[in-house]
Design a protein around this motif. Sequence first.
Motif, PDB file in Angstrom:
ATOM      1  N   GLU A 208     -78.178  -6.472 -23.144  1.00  0.00           N
ATOM      2  CA  GLU A 208     -78.225  -7.423 -24.247  1.00  0.00           C
ATOM      3  C   GLU A 208     -78.771  -8.760 -23.774  1.00  0.00           C
ATOM      4  OE1 GLU A 208     -75.271  -8.951 -27.862  1.00  0.00           O
ATOM      5  OE2 GLU A 208     -74.488  -7.763 -26.191  1.00  0.00           O
ATOM      6  N   TRP A 244     -81.428   0.241 -25.727  1.00  0.00           N
ATOM      7  CA  TRP A 244     -80.945   0.277 -27.117  1.00  0.00           C
ATOM      8  C   TRP A 244     -79.441   0.506 -27.153  1.00  0.00           C
ATOM      9  CZ3 TRP A 244     -83.464  -0.848 -31.550  1.00  0.00           C
ATOM     10  CH2 TRP A 244     -82.814  -0.536 -32.745  1.00  0.00           C
ATOM     11  N   GLY A 247     -77.651  -2.671 -26.418  1.00  0.00           N
ATOM     12  CA  GLY A 247     -77.850  -3.811 -27.308  1.00  0.00           C
ATOM     13  C   GLY A 247     -79.153  -4.560 -27.127  1.00  0.00           C
ATOM     14  N   TYR A 248     -80.060  -4.009 -26.289  1.00  0.00           N
ATOM     15  CA  TYR A 248     -81.347  -4.680 -26.089  1.00  0.00           C
ATOM     16  C   TYR A 248     -82.346  -4.106 -27.078  1.00  0.00           C
ATOM     17  CZ  TYR A 248     -85.711  -6.124 -23.881  1.00  0.00           C
ATOM     18  OH  TYR A 248     -86.958  -6.655 -23.638  1.00  0.00           O
ATOM     19  N   ARG A 249     -82.965  -4.957 -27.855  1.00  0.00           N
ATOM     20  CA  ARG A 249     -83.866  -4.510 -28.901  1.00  0.00           C
ATOM     21  C   ARG A 249     -85.337  -4.823 -28.582  1.00  0.00           C
ATOM     22  NH1 ARG A 249     -79.977  -2.077 -29.460  1.00  0.00           N
ATOM     23  NH2 ARG A 249     -78.553  -2.008 -31.240  1.00  0.00           N
TER      24      ARG A 249
END
Length: 252
Positions: A208, A244, A247-249
């Motif tokens: 994230e 993903w 939480g990494y987009r």
Amino acid sequence: MPRTHTTVEAAVRVLELFDADRTEWTLTELARHLGQPTSTVHEQLLTLAGSGLLVRVGRGRYRLGWRLLKLSSALYGSLPWYAPAHDAMERLARGTHLLAFLCVLHSPPGQQGQVLCVARSVQGRDGPPVAGELDFELPPHATASGKLLLALAGQPLPHSTKAFTPHTLTAPAAWDAEAQAIRTQGHALSQDEWALGTSGLAVPLRGEGGMVLAALGLSLPTARMSARESLLRALHMAASEVGWTLGYRGEK
């Protein structure tokens, strides 16, 4: 140096001598290797064995103790990214039939960063062995994972850069250009830089906020670098799935 600090460092040096290539040591062998009196090393071994970090087996031989499994379980349990990253590494190894690995950058205070291989998988591999299959600490300037992690952390080329082969990168100016390319491309590669005939590819695993958590990579015979583009796609896809989950987009 305070005695407590010295004692801990001595214990760490002993424990670090145990690895996949050398699972057992005798008191005499350890004392000789460390260049210390037998009595000093014997005291260290008794302390480590008493704590369960080592266990005495056979005729005065020592192995790592079961208590280390508890510590390793606690370590991995404290890293939310490790389980999904490990699963991705396993899938990558099965899908490519190559050695897949996870590496992290460890930067002790006041020291240069160390690149540590914390997991690897050879599930389904159909090729010959490659360099570094059992190494825990990797040369940061001669491996794809090392170069990736150094570049993304903005760290310079290590002061002592050993030229393992004629292709090893050792010039600071060349490193500055390669580090910039790695940051732009989002991946790193090494080709015959650690050992002739062995190459590697690596991409970052991000959590994230885009924090770089580890490097996910493949080590392969140089002859198979002809498939570099497809292997990079597989690496980026695996890394994206892990990101993903965490939480990494992606870059905005």
